[in-house]
Scaffold this active site. Structure first.
Site, PDB file in Angstrom:
ATOM      1  N   SER A 114       0.776  -1.244   0.000  1.00  0.00           N
ATOM      2  CA  SER A 114       0.000   0.000   0.000  1.00  0.00           C
ATOM      3  C   SER A 114       0.804   1.289   0.000  1.00  0.00           C
ATOM      4  O   SER A 114       0.224   2.360  -0.138  1.00  0.00           O
ATOM      5  CB  SER A 114      -0.960   0.021   1.199  1.00  0.00           C
ATOM      6  OG  SER A 114      -2.187  -0.567   0.847  1.00  0.00           O
ATOM      7  N   LYS A 117       0.126   3.651  -2.766  1.00  0.00           N
ATOM      8  CA  LYS A 117      -0.901   4.684  -2.722  1.00  0.00           C
ATOM      9  C   LYS A 117      -0.290   6.093  -2.683  1.00  0.00           C
ATOM     10  O   LYS A 117      -0.970   7.076  -2.996  1.00  0.00           O
ATOM     11  CB  LYS A 117      -1.811   4.463  -1.515  1.00  0.00           C
ATOM     12  CG  LYS A 117      -2.693   3.209  -1.646  1.00  0.00           C
ATOM     13  CD  LYS A 117      -3.583   3.025  -0.429  1.00  0.00           C
ATOM     14  CE  LYS A 117      -4.611   1.925  -0.639  1.00  0.00           C
ATOM     15  NZ  LYS A 117      -4.081   0.575  -0.514  1.00  0.00           N
ATOM     16  N   SER A 171      -6.086   3.148   4.331  1.00  0.00           N
ATOM     17  CA  SER A 171      -5.546   2.378   3.213  1.00  0.00           C
ATOM     18  C   SER A 171      -6.644   1.718   2.391  1.00  0.00           C
ATOM     19  O   SER A 171      -6.514   0.575   1.943  1.00  0.00           O
ATOM     20  CB  SER A 171      -4.556   1.317   3.718  1.00  0.00           C
ATOM     21  OG  SER A 171      -3.637   0.982   2.719  1.00  0.00           O
TER      22      SER A 171
END
Length: 413
Positions: A114, A117, A171
């Site tokens: 993640s 991101k 997330s």
């Protein structure tokens, strides 16, 4: 709270590693022998086979300085040894000057989870109006079962700012799909991913290739800790991102048309609660990537960022490993350097200079935060006794995974 955790970690390290090995940056124009990175002993856990990375390109590995072209440890001569961590690669750099203070395998390929991101954020934040209201579609909710989600509803209407907060605090993988779709326009989320890859190339993050907007694993998706530092530097230069990254909690609004109540979400990044001067960052985890982390803090007029990949949560969690590396970075002299973060647009696709020399003086500083050091939160000290040793770096090679396999593995991103 941090002192007992780190004391226990030190005991594990003492039991599993030997004496420290000094590591130095190679003189200009001359490659140094690979020095093993200090490695903490982590409990053995079942690991999924990692995908096979593409072949290394020598020019790309030297982006930011020839000393960074190593799979091992690179630190300035004469400085204290860095702490032993379980992360397979890491890097510490100055957000303002772009100076790289040290790292382990700075340009080694890794899977991002993640922390990807942040690339989505760097791509989408300048393009989207935070007040724009967007309706979530059925396709936006197409994420791996059991993976990280903020709880957006099909047919729900949310501001872009709310979606960004869901992305960065919790997330949310569906939030990533929404933002990628908005960026991609007529091409949808696929167009958003293409825009992410174009942004990575613009930043000089030449070892980064996005396949999913969220960081959920996909064939051919890679990054490096050096690239993550480039991406983080651009994010932290944006005041809106800095505000989002330090937001401790927010409320996801009710959806009257869907007869659903609102609810509160909290920031998962423990650094902002437990590390004096924390500026924020991003956590990540998948079976392939293991734990990944990006965090930044300011102290004594300096802003440092740490990026790490391939970490196990014991004896220290990802953010704690980041905290110890930040402590180490802040302990170094201001002129300590093994390389630098290149400026956007500076590097061609093959790693050669496009606008200026790829190896040379530090780049022009990005705009820095105007806030002073945050008030120290109770529970963490600023440093800890470093116990390190020499350990061989392992190279894991396996076959590329398929989409069908991804559906059967545990994901979070």
């Amino acid at each position: 709270m941090r002192a007992p955790v780190l004391a226990a970690a030190a005991a594990v390290l003492l039991a599993g590693v030997g004496t420290a090995v000094p590591a130095r940056a190679a003189p200009a124009g001359r490659a140094a022998a690979t020095v093993p990175c200090p490695r903490a002993v982590a409990p053995k856990v079942p690991r999924s086979a990692k995908p096979t990375p593409p072949p290394s390109v020598p020019g790309q590995q030297a982006v930011g300085g020839v000393a960074l072209a190593t799979p091992g440890l690179v630190v300035p001569a004469g400085v204290p040894a860095p702490p032993a961590v379980t992360a397979t690669s890491w890097l510490v750099a100055d957000l303002d000057t772009g100076t790289v203070l040290g790292g382990c395998g700075p340009h080694e390929y890794a899977t991002p989870a993640s922390v990807q991101k942040l690339l989505l954020t760097a791509t989408a934040l300048p393009r989207l109006d935070p007040k724009q209201v967007v309706t979530v579609t059925h396709a936006d909710l197409d994420i791996a079962p059991g993976s990280s989600a903020v709880g957006l509803l099909e047919g729900g209407r949310y501001t872009v700012e709310t979606v960004f907060l869901g992305l960065l605090l919790q997330s949310g993988n569906e939030a990533a799909n929404v933002l990628a779709r908005l960026v991609g326009g007529a091409d949808g989320a696929a167009g958003g991913v293409r825009a992410m890859n174009a942004e990575a190339a613009r930043l000089g993050a030449l070892q980064t290739h996005a396949v999913t907007p969220s960081g959920l694993d996909g064939p051919g998706q890679f990054t490096s800790v050096y690239d993550l530092a480039l991406i983080a530097r651009v994010c932290f230069a944006d005041p809106t991102f800095r505000r989002y990254a330090l937001t401790e909690s927010t409320r996801i609004p009710a959806q009257p048309a869907l007869r659903e109540k609102g609810f509160q979400i909290q920031n998962e990044n423990q650094l902002i609660y437990r590390y004096p001067g924390a500026l924020g960052g991003k956590t990540g985890f998948t079976d392939y990537a293991r734990h990944t982390y990006v965090g930044a803090a300011q102290r004594g007029g300096r802003r440092l960022v740490v990026t790490l990949v391939g970490a196990e949560p014991s004896p220290m969690r990802g953010w704690e490993q980041g905290a110890t590396l930040l402590d180490w970075g802040f302990s170094l002299p201001r002129d300590a350097s093994v390389g630098r973060l290149v400026s956007p647009g500076e590097t061609a696709a093959n790693g050669s200079p496009s606008a200026s020399e790829a190896v040379g003086p530090a780049a022009t500083p990005e705009p820095r935060a105007v806030a002073a050091d945050r008030v120290a939160r109770p529970g963490l000290t600023a440093s800890w006794p470093v116990v390190v040793g020499a350990a061989a770096a392992a190279v894991v090679v396996a076959a590329l995974f398929t989409t069908a396999l991804l559906r059967r593995r545990r994901h979070r991103a």
